[in-house]
Design a protein around this motif. Structure first.
Motif: not given
Length: 664
Positions: A65, A171, A174, A181, A401
């Motif tokens: 991230y 994630e 996704h 999602d 998230s």
């Protein structure tokens, strides 16, 4: 003496327990060099791989991230130059904070091979002057308060790290298909719930795959990054710090926002020092330079190369490194495994931190279960596990998230880094006797970097940064209250004026009947007479034929060897004083201690003896130097502390607790 030299025998034994594929019989002694007595190359590799699984999980999952967050806060301007600036800041942050600060300097401040915030406190307190000792009797002192704050921030960080690591990895679905999602947060919740549910089984079995999986993880990071670098090698220009300086010339507000994202790349650096006792500085350094550092750098630069090649892209560059299809699915699965390992390492670290806090008197007794008879460091603390689960799982569901969660991440860990620097400065001055210019010259540089990152994260408070700070504030209130309350109670109660000579007079008094059997009175301090004994004699007019006054003392060292465990002497009239010495990384076992006492000549059947404890009943409204809310909180903590039978490992049928009203 360096930590690598001190910890050598333990390190060799730990290689097997950490599950890195090298059996103990093959490490000792055939895998050591007869000339140097150092572990041979294969054993060193095993220990380094083990360090990957325990030490580098947090910082190793940061690429999930970090680059995405940095790009989201990139100041307006030339995008290509901005990408190079971000890469340069990440690279030099890793070098300055991890390689220089922790590996070259802070990790040399080991307490008998152990590291961490409490190890620094022990080093500071072991070289205090007489005036400081007097000050500590009146209050906790600045070093103790600073340590409590650092530990509290670590507990706050312990809620965020598993949540953002697992959520960031989930994630990846996704990037496989947007259809996943709505389910990503719930996938993360299920993974975390399963992880916390399995904690009571210990890490002995699953720990065997930690090191190899993380080695595969860092290899994958490096390979995917290298492929992108091959296509755009010009991104290596970011190694020049000029690009970082160019980015820092932007307006302060924009720079602060960006630095708040850059710090995500170094979260987990504190784990290098905290987990030093498991492996030693040498093997952590081998793991860093041999796998973690090159894997991280190659991956970050690979993400930068991909961003330069796709200037209009908005997706997470980490998962974009892998081609759509099987490769991306494999990367997503591997990232989930890495996130689980990172979370496991942090959860285990929270258990160890809690045990150290209990042993040093910062937390009330907690139920501590040992999950591996061959490895004392593998423990399970149900209360801490429950708190982490209650904190992590709703955090994932609430934030939803990793992008939103990143807004709450960083402020706690950067605060701990700054406190570590301040404590390290005290060690250099008090223990190592560095000159003032030398100590300041090193520590000021570190503190400037720490405070720059900490200040950059201040703006995150209203975006969610308040959350780990709130958790840390609660932990701080609990630890400060308990430590202050225990200090006050020891001063009022356990500093008894009944001397040992007066105790023998009581024992031989014609008004006191000596009954058969043995009794063990748990004494809070290794001098004077326990209040429980005086209450027992006053109420029952009797005393057992054999009496042991037993005190458990936690020393400012991580581990006390068995040959130094027991201090025993006879007072007279069948009364003995025993002091059990433990390190702050050890849990007391009164049953085993009493067996040793019997073996040393005390005529007591420890399996049938009665153990007497004080049960404090706190009454507020007194003149103790505590706020009234602290007195009430201390009373709640005292009433809900783990029963003595659990903490001291004594059968409940052998325990008698005597009420002791205390007016604070």
């Amino acid at each position: 003496m360096s930590s690598g030299t001190q910890r050598k025998p333990n390190l060799l034994r730990e290689a097997k327990q950490l599950g890195v594929g090298v059996p103990l019989a093959r490490i000792e002694p055939s895998m050591t060099s007869p000339q140097t007595n150092q572990p041979a190359a294969k054993a060193q590799a095993a220990l380094a791989i083990g360090a990957l699984g325990v030490v580098f999980g947090d910082i190793g999952t940061s690429p999930l991230y970090t680059m995405r967050e940095c790009m989201a806060h990139l100041p307006a301007g030339d995008r290509a130059e901005g990408v190079l600036g971000i890469l340069s800041l990440i690279f030099w942050a890793l070098v300055l904070v991890v390689s220089v600060k922790y590996l070259w300097f802070v990790m040399r401040a080991d307490n008998h091979g152990e590291g961490g915030i409490f190890a620094l406190l022990a080093l500071i307190q072991s070289h205090r002057g007489p005036n400081e000792s007097d000050a500590r009797r009146k209050g906790l002192g600045p070093a103790v308060v600073m340590t409590i704050v650092g530990a509290a921030l670590l507990f706050g960080d312990g809620i965020i790290t598993p949540a953002i690591s697992v959520l960031g990895a989930a994630e990846g679905f996704h990037s496989i298909s947007p259809v996943f999602d709505p389910y990503v947060p719930w996938m993360a919740v299920v993974i975390l719930a399963g992880l916390f549910w399995l904690q009571n089984r210990g890490t002995k079995e699953i720990g065997g795959i930690f090191g190899p999986v993380m080695l595969l993880w860092f290899a994958a990071l490096g390979l995917f990054g290298t492929w992108q670098l091959y296509q755009n090698p010009g991104v290596l220009a970011a190694l020049n710090p000029v690009h970082a300086l160019w980015l820092l010339e932007h307006p302060p507000r924009a720079v602060a926002t960006l630095l708040g994202s850059i710090v995500l790349a170094i979260t987990g650096a504190e784990a290098l020092y905290a987990d030093m006792g498991h492996f030693g500085r040498r093997y952590i350094a081998l793991a860093w330079y041999g796998a973690a550092f090159p894997g991280l750098v190659l991956n970050y630069f690979g993400q930068g190369a991909w961003l330069l090649a796709h200037p209009e892209a908005t997706e997470n560059p980490f998962f974009a490194l892998a081609p759509v299809g099987l490769s991306r699915a494999v990367l997503t699965g591997l990232s989930i495994f890495a996130a689980v390992i990172a979370s496991q390492a942090l959860i285990s670290g929270a258990y160890s931190l809690a045990r150290q806090a209990v042993q040093l008197g910062f937390l009330p007794r907690l139920k501590i279960l040992h999950t591996n008879a061959e490895q004392s460091g593998q423990i399970y603390v149900p209360f801490v596990n429950g708190l982490l689960a209650i904190g992590c799982i709703p955090t994932v569901a609430g934030f939803g998230s990793s992008e939103r969660l990143a807004s709450a991440y960083g402020i706690a860990v950067t605060g701990t880094m700054a406190i570590t620097t301040l404590a390290y400065y005290l060690v250099t001055r008090r223990r190592w006797s560095w000159s003032l210019p030398g100590a300041l010259g090193v520590c000021v540089v570190f503190l400037v970097v720490d405070l720059a990152f900490f200040g950059a994260n201040i703006g995150k408070i209203h975006e969610g940064g308040w959350f780990p700070l709130a958790i840390g504030a609660v932990a701080l209130a609990v630890m400060h209250t308990w430590k202050t309350g225990r200090t006050e109670i020891f001063r009022r109660v356990y500093g008894s004026n009944v001397t040992e000579a007066e105790l023998t007079d009581i024992a031989r008094s014609k008004y006191v009947t000596r009954v058969s059997g043995g009794a063990v009175f748990m004494a809070g301090a290794p001098q004077g007479t326990p209040i429980a004994l005086l209450h027992h004699v006053k109420s029952n007019r009797c005393l057992h034929q054999t009496v042991v006054l037993l005190s458990i003392v936690t020393k400012d060292v991580p581990v006390v060897p068995p040959e130094e465990r027991l201090e025993l002497r006879e007072i007279g009239e069948g009364i003995w004083r025993a002091v059990g010495h433990y390190g702050y990384m050890q849990s007391p076992d009164v049953g085993a201690l009493m067996q040793t006492i019997k073996e040393q000549g005390v005529p007591i059947n420890w399996r049938a003896a009665t153990y007497f404890f004080n049960r404090e009943m706190i009454i507020g409204g007194g003149d103790a130097a505590m706020w009234e809310w602290q007195k009430r909180l201390y009373g709640v903590l005292s009433r809900n502390a783990s029963p003595a039978k659990d903490y001291y490992q004594i059968p409940p049928t052998q325990i008698i607790e005597l009420g002791l009203p205390i007016h604070l």
